[in-house]
Enzyme design. Structure first.
Site, PDB file in Angstrom:
ATOM      1  CB  SER A  95      45.388  37.193  38.306  1.00  0.00           C
ATOM      2  OG  SER A  95      45.361  36.133  39.243  1.00  0.00           O
ATOM      3  CG  ASP A 224      38.322  34.566  39.034  1.00  0.00           C
ATOM      4  OD1 ASP A 224      38.799  33.534  39.371  1.00  0.00           O
ATOM      5  OD2 ASP A 224      38.867  35.406  38.766  1.00  0.00           O
ATOM      6  CG  HIS A 252      41.558  33.730  37.166  1.00  0.00           C
ATOM      7  ND1 HIS A 252      41.430  34.734  38.174  1.00  0.00           N
ATOM      8  CD2 HIS A 252      42.882  33.592  37.398  1.00  0.00           C
ATOM      9  CE1 HIS A 252      42.673  35.246  38.711  1.00  0.00           C
ATOM     10  NE2 HIS A 252      43.430  34.483  37.817  1.00  0.00           N
TER      11      HIS A 252
END
Length: 272
Positions: A95, A224, A252
Site C-alpha cells: 500500500s 481491493d 487490500h
C-alpha cells in the site's frame, strides 16, 4: 529496541533478524512493522535476513511533527539501509509502503537494491485529477482525513472491514486480525496518520516508476476496496522490467489474509 536516529532527530524503530540476502519490508498506512509478521517468519525460515521498520509517526518510531511526506519516508529508509550497510537487498512494500519502496529505489537505491515487490500499492498516483481521471476523488480522502483526525479510535476499529474484504458475501470477520490492525494504528501519531493521507493519495510516482531498471513485481487483488485494482496495470506499464500478478477476489490486506499465496509468489520472484 533497535532504533536509528535520522538527521532531524526522529528515532526510527526497526527489526533485523537472521542472515543472508536482506529483505526489507515497508508497511502500509497506518500500521507498523508488525503487519509483516507472516512474511518475516516465512522468509526468515527460508534463510533470508528480514528487516522491517516502523515509518516515522507510526508504531514505535518517533512522532515528529515534520516530515510526514513521501520524500522524507524514503530518506528515512535510505538512512536505515546505509546504517545497516544493506546491499543486494529486496524491498517489499504494501500500500503506502509500495510507494515508499518505489520512491526509495528511484532516489536512493542505486547500488543497494536488487529487486522490488509492491503489493496493493498506491502507485502511480491515487487521487483523481486532470492527468489521472480514473483516480479516486478528493472527497474520499477528505472523509478518511475527518475520520482519522477527529474520530480515530472508532474509525480505525471499522476500517479493517473493507481493508480485508470482510463485507463481502461469505466472508467472516477475523477478530484477532481486526484487533491487531486497531492496535497497530492506535500506537502511532494521529498527526502523522492525518498528514500521511496526503502523502499516499497525492504523491505521483510516475517518473520514479519510469526510471527503474531493476525487476519489480506488482501484486494486486482484484477486489481491493482501498486502492483500486486499476492502479496495478498502470504502474506495471510504466516499469521497464515489471511483472503483474492479479488475484481474483483478493482484498487490500491480502499479505495477511492470503499470506500463503503471496509469500510463495514473492519467493519465486526473488529466486528467479
Amino acid at each position: 529496541m533497535s532504533t536509528l536516529t535520522v538527521k532531524d532527530g526522529t528515532q526510527i524503530y526497526y527489526k533485523d533478524w537472521g542472515t543472508g540476502q536482506p529483505i526489507v519490508f515497508h508497511h502500509g498506512w497506518p500500521l507498523s512493522a508488525d503487519d509483516w509478521d507472516a512474511q518475516m517468519m516465512f522468509f526468515l525460515k527460508q534463510g533470508y535476513r528480514v528487516i522491517a521498520h516502523d515509518r516515522r509517526g507510526h508504531g514505535r518510531s518517533g512522532q515528529s511533527s515534520e516530515g510526514n511526506n513521501m520524500d522524507t519516508y524514503a530518506a528515512d529508509v535510505a538512512a536505515l539501509t546505509e546504517a545497516l550497510d544493506l546491499k543486494d537487498a529486496i524491498h517489499v512494500g504494501h500500500s503506502t509502503g509500495g510507494g515508499e519502496v518505489i520512491r526509495y529505489a528511484a532516489k536512493h537505491g542505486k547500488g543497494r537494491i536488487a529487486k522490488a515487490v509492491i503489493i496493493s500499492a498506491v502507485t502511480p498516483i491515487m487521487i483523481q485529477n486532470e492527468s489521472n481521471p480514473e483516480g479516486v476523488p478528493l472527497s474520499v480522502f477528505d472523509e478518511i482525513r475527518q475520520g482519522t483526525g477527529f474520530n480515530r479510535a472508532q474509525y480505525f476499529y471499522d476500517f479493517p472491514i473493507p481493508f480485508y474484504g470482510w463485507n463481502r458475501e461469505g466472508q467472516t470477520v477475523q477478530e484477532g486480525i481486526k484487533h491487531n490492525w486497531w492496535r497497530q494504528g492506535m500506537m502511532g501519531s494521529v498527526l502523522a496518520h492525518y498528514e500521511g493521507i496526503k502523502a499516499f493519495s497525492e504523491s505521483d510516482f510516475t517518473e520514479d516508476l519510469k526510471s527503474l531498471d531493476i525487476p519489480v513485481l506488482v501484486l494486486h487483488g482484484e477486489d481491493d476496496q482501498i486502492v483500486p485494482f486499476g492502479q496495478a496495470p498502470r504502474a506495471a506499464a510504466l516499469l521497464k522490467n515489471g511483472k503483474l500478478i492479479a488475484y481474483p477476489g483478493f482484498p487490500h490486506g491480502m499479505p495477511t489474509t492470503e499470506a500463503e499465496t503471496i509469500n510463495k509468489d514473492i519467493l519465486e520472484f526473488i529466486k528467479g
